[in-house]
Every structure is written in structure tokens, then in C-alpha cells.
Design a protein around this motif. Structure first.
Motif, PDB file in Angstrom:
ATOM      1  N   VAL A 171       1.119  -1.939  -0.829  1.00 27.49           N
ATOM      2  CA  VAL A 171      -0.073   0.462  -0.097  1.00 27.49           C
ATOM      3  C   VAL A 171       1.047   1.491  -0.578  1.00 27.49           C
ATOM      4  CG1 VAL A 171      -2.678  -0.350   0.774  1.00 27.49           C
ATOM      5  CG2 VAL A 171      -0.140  -0.546   2.387  1.00 27.49           C
ATOM      6  N   GLU A 172      -0.155   2.186  -0.409  1.00 28.48           N
ATOM      7  CA  GLU A 172       0.715   3.793  -0.681  1.00 28.48           C
ATOM      8  C   GLU A 172       1.902   4.201   0.670  1.00 28.48           C
ATOM      9  OE1 GLU A 172       0.992   4.656  -3.662  1.00 28.48           O
ATOM     10  OE2 GLU A 172      -0.580   3.887  -4.612  1.00 28.48           O
ATOM     11  N   GLY A 173       0.938   3.979   1.996  1.00 25.25           N
ATOM     12  CA  GLY A 173       1.954   4.543   3.036  1.00 25.25           C
ATOM     13  C   GLY A 173       0.152   3.956   4.288  1.00 25.25           C
ATOM     14  N   VAL A 174       0.010   4.610   5.408  1.00 24.79           N
ATOM     15  CA  VAL A 174      -0.437   4.567   5.935  1.00 24.79           C
ATOM     16  C   VAL A 174      -1.564   5.629   5.597  1.00 24.79           C
ATOM     17  CG1 VAL A 174      -1.029   5.006   8.866  1.00 24.79           C
ATOM     18  CG2 VAL A 174       1.252   4.170   8.105  1.00 24.79           C
ATOM     19  N   LEU A 175      -2.667   5.062   5.292  1.00 24.51           N
ATOM     20  CA  LEU A 175      -4.100   5.761   4.950  1.00 24.51           C
ATOM     21  C   LEU A 175      -5.259   5.979   5.953  1.00 24.51           C
ATOM     22  CD1 LEU A 175      -4.695   2.853   1.675  1.00 24.51           C
ATOM     23  CD2 LEU A 175      -3.104   5.137   1.535  1.00 24.51           C
ATOM     24  N   THR A 189       3.672  11.632  13.578  1.00 22.00           N
ATOM     25  CA  THR A 189       4.117  11.841  14.803  1.00 22.00           C
ATOM     26  C   THR A 189       3.669  10.469  15.801  1.00 22.00           C
ATOM     27  OG1 THR A 189       2.713  13.306  15.404  1.00 22.00           O
ATOM     28  CG2 THR A 189       4.391  13.828  14.020  1.00 22.00           C
ATOM     29  N   PRO A 190       4.849   9.980  17.032  1.00 21.45           N
ATOM     30  CA  PRO A 190       4.155   9.498  17.681  1.00 21.45           C
ATOM     31  C   PRO A 190       2.261  10.095  18.197  1.00 21.45           C
ATOM     32  CG  PRO A 190       6.489   9.447  18.092  1.00 21.45           C
ATOM     33  CD  PRO A 190       5.741  10.920  17.077  1.00 21.45           C
ATOM     34  N   ALA A 195      -3.806   8.960  17.618  1.00 20.76           N
ATOM     35  CA  ALA A 195      -4.988   9.410  17.526  1.00 20.76           C
ATOM     36  C   ALA A 195      -5.692   8.276  16.170  1.00 20.76           C
ATOM     37  CB  ALA A 195      -5.199  10.541  17.080  1.00 20.76           C
ATOM     38  N   LEU A 196      -4.873   7.826  15.525  1.00 21.56           N
ATOM     39  CA  LEU A 196      -4.849   6.893  14.453  1.00 21.56           C
ATOM     40  C   LEU A 196      -5.461   5.747  14.953  1.00 21.56           C
ATOM     41  CD1 LEU A 196      -2.983   7.197  11.503  1.00 21.56           C
ATOM     42  CD2 LEU A 196      -5.109   8.668  11.749  1.00 21.56           C
ATOM     43  N   LYS A 197      -5.021   4.922  15.840  1.00 25.38           N
ATOM     44  CA  LYS A 197      -4.626   3.693  16.648  1.00 25.38           C
ATOM     45  C   LYS A 197      -6.249   3.693  17.048  1.00 25.38           C
ATOM     46  CE  LYS A 197      -1.500   2.427  18.941  1.00 25.38           C
ATOM     47  NZ  LYS A 197      -0.016   1.826  19.049  1.00 25.38           N
ATOM     48  N   GLY A 205      -2.055  -5.887   9.219  1.00 27.93           N
ATOM     49  CA  GLY A 205      -0.464  -5.675   9.165  1.00 27.93           C
ATOM     50  C   GLY A 205      -0.039  -4.621   9.188  1.00 27.93           C
ATOM     51  N   MET A 206      -1.023  -3.877   9.415  1.00 29.47           N
ATOM     52  CA  MET A 206      -0.099  -2.224   9.310  1.00 29.47           C
ATOM     53  C   MET A 206       0.083  -1.287  11.048  1.00 29.47           C
ATOM     54  SD  MET A 206       0.841   0.393   7.610  1.00 29.47           S
ATOM     55  CE  MET A 206       0.493  -0.159   6.231  1.00 29.47           C
ATOM     56  N   LEU A 207      -0.464  -2.689  11.884  1.00 33.09           N
ATOM     57  CA  LEU A 207      -0.035  -1.842  13.424  1.00 33.09           C
ATOM     58  C   LEU A 207       1.327  -2.335  13.554  1.00 33.09           C
ATOM     59  CD1 LEU A 207      -3.103  -3.848  15.204  1.00 33.09           C
ATOM     60  CD2 LEU A 207      -2.688  -1.371  15.409  1.00 33.09           C
TER      61      LEU A 207
END
Ligand SMILES: Nc1ncnc2c1ncn2[C@@H]1O[C@H](COP(=O)(O)OP(=O)(O)O)[C@@H](O)[C@H]1O
Ligand SMILES: CC(=O)N[C@@H](CCC(=O)OP(=O)(O)O)C(=O)O
Length: 256
Positions: A171-175, A189-190, A195-197, A205-207
């Protein structure tokens, strides 16, 4: 000279010709950590085992470890051959070689662990000799080998080398919306990751990949990035045009 990079190659990218061309053509020093999730899954299935994942980690009972290693090592040898044939002489190793990855078992997951020590001497010696090291994510504790998520291993090695870590995936990155490649987040940033999590945007698998990017920063990598493994990607990650770049400082989080 071009920047030295630790590149993690996901199993989902196996054998991709464009990726081998890209890696072999990179002008700077590379250390590669490879995965092999799909290959491991396929071999385990042929042997009659069904995998279970906990937060992106494959639960690995002792009796499945041998097959995990076999699948990973074959993946590494194929990558090493592909790169070598393209003129970048590569050597496929694991954390068992020269005891270069020290691990610690994670509770409740069988022979699964994280990396608690990296002995980078072998990697640096190979680089000095003109070889590109490829590492399979197997670490050792007192009881023997441990299956380590390849992203986790890559983050630890990048931290030990103090090199940037580039995680190449499918994938292109974090989407912002995992279904929509146009929603790539160029910088995180951390705090942004937390916030996204919390919103459940980062899954599966992105985790471990995002956690590994942050761990690489914490362990000494100057920056980390997640990007799609395709032709031209390393140059575009370095110029900030591709992928999601993780930095310790403040950064805006906007879809691309
Ligand atoms: N927010 C997100 N952005 C992008 N991908 C995501 C996100 N959340 C979950 N994913 C999933 O994570 C996958 C990448 O992880 P994984 O399959 O383990 O890759 P690799 O084998 O390259 O390590 C993507 O293909 C996607 O399905
Ligand atoms: C503990 C754990 O989950 N280990 C991983 C190691 C391989 C890996 O991480 O491969 P990818 O990079 O292709 O996902 C696994 O067994 O699949």
C-alpha cells in the motif's frame, strides 16, 4: 554518496521484478530485512496447520517453527539470488547467523518474540566487503529460535545501525481510508499515530509496521517511512513524494 537505508521488504512483495530492479539499482548502502508471511502461511497450510494472528502476529507453536524458518529462508535465498543476478551481490542470513538478533519471547504466542539486542558487526563487515546483507526475522533466546514479525526486526536493526528505516509494502503508506490510496498521510508523529489507532484506522498488518516505525525512531533511527514497493520508490521516499514519513517532532497530518 546516497544515504544508507535499512529497507524492509514485505512478503506480500515477493519476487516482484520491479522491486528487485529498484533495490539493486539503489546507489547507496542497503541492509535488507525481509518478511515472508504469505510464504509461511502457504507452507503451514500444506502441512495441515491453520494460522491464528493476535494483533498482526502469527501465533507460532513450537511444532510449526521449523516450517516458519524454512519458508523464510527460502524467501531470503530467492531475494538474494534476484539481487545478485542484477549486479547487487546479496547474502541471505537470519538472526541465528553470528547470533546477530537476540530475542525475548512474548507471552501467550508460542515461539514468537521481539528483538532485544542487535549485533550489527556482521552486517557492517558484509557491507564493507561489498555485499548487501538480507536478514530473515528469526531471533534467538536461551531456548532457541523465535519467530519475530519482520517489521519489528527491521525497526530494531535500523535503530541499532542508526539508519533510516523504509518499510516497503503493498500500500502507498498509512491511509486515512485503507480502501482509498488517495488518502495517504504524508507525515506522522507518535502522537498522530496514537490518535489514528484510537479511531481504529490502523489495523491488521499495519499495526506492527507502524509500531516498528516508531520503535526505530525511539531506538535511534533518524526517520522511518512506510511506502509501496515499486520502481522509483526509494528516491521518492527520500524526496518526500512517496509514503508516510515518521518523525519524532511535530508535523501536520493531512491526507495527500
Ligand atoms: N490505515 C491503513 N493504511 C494502509 N494499510 C492498512 C491500514 N490498516 C490496515 N492496513 C492493511 O495493512 C496491510 C499491510 O500490512 P501487511 O499485509 O502485513 O504487509 P507486508 O506483508 O508488506 O508486511 C495493507 O495491505 C492493508 O490491508
Ligand atoms: C510473529 C510473526 O508474525 N512473524 C511473521 C514473520 C514474517 C513476516 O513478518 O512477514 P511479512 O513482512 O510478509 O508480514 C510471520 O510469521 O508471518
Amino acid at each position: 554518496m546516497s544515504e544508507a537505508l535499512l529497507v524492509k521488504v514485505g512478503g506480500s512483495l515477493r519476487g516482484a521484478e520491479a522491486l528487485l530492479d529498484e533495490l539493486s539499482g539503489y546507489p547507496g548502502p542497503l541492509v535488507l530485512v525481509h518478511g515472508g508471511g504469505p510464504e509461511i502461511g502457504a507452507l503451514l497450510e500444506r502441512l495441515g496447520f491453520q494460522s491464528r494472528f493476535v494483533e498482526g502476529l502469527r501465533v507460532t507453536p513450537e511444532e510449526q517453527l521449523e516450517a516458519v524458518e524454512m519458508a523464510l529462508y527460502l524467501t531470503g535465498k530467492r531475494l538474494a539470488e534476484g539481487l545478485s543476478r542484477r549486479g547487487r551481490k546479496a547474502v541471505a542470513l537470519s538472526g541465528r547467523d553470528a547470533l546477530c538478533l537476540r530475542g525475548q519471547a512474548l507471552p501467550g504466542l508460542g515461539r514468537v518474540g521481539e528483538v532485544v539486542g542487535v549485533e550489527a558487526g556482521l552486517l557492517l563487515d558484509l557491507l564493507a566487503g561489498g555485499y548487501t546483507p538480507l536478514l530473515a526475522p528469526i531471533a534467538l533466546d536461551e531456548a532457541g529460535p523465535l519467530n519475530v514479525n519482520a517489521d519489528t526486526a527491521a525497526g530494531a536493526v535500523a535503530g541499532a545501525l542508526r539508519w533510516p528505516a523504509v518499510f516497503l509494502t503493498d500500500v502507498e503508506g498509512v491511509l486515512e481510508d485503507p480502501q482509498d490510496p488517495r488518502t495517504r498521510l504524508p507525515r506522522l508523529t507518535p502522537e498522530g499515530v496514537e490518535a489514528l489507532k484510537a479511531r481504529g484506522v490502523v489495523r491488521g498488518g499495519m499495526l506492527p509496521k507502524v509500531a516498528a516505525a516508531l520503535r526505530a525512531l525511539a531506538a535511534g533511527a533518524p526517520w522511518a517511512a512506510i511506502a509501496k514497493g515499486e520502481r522509483g520508490v526509494l528516491g521518492r521516499v527520500l524526496s518526500g513524494e512517496a509514503g508516510t514519513r515518521f518523525t519524532p517532532g511535530e508535523a501536520p497530518e493531512k491526507p495527500a
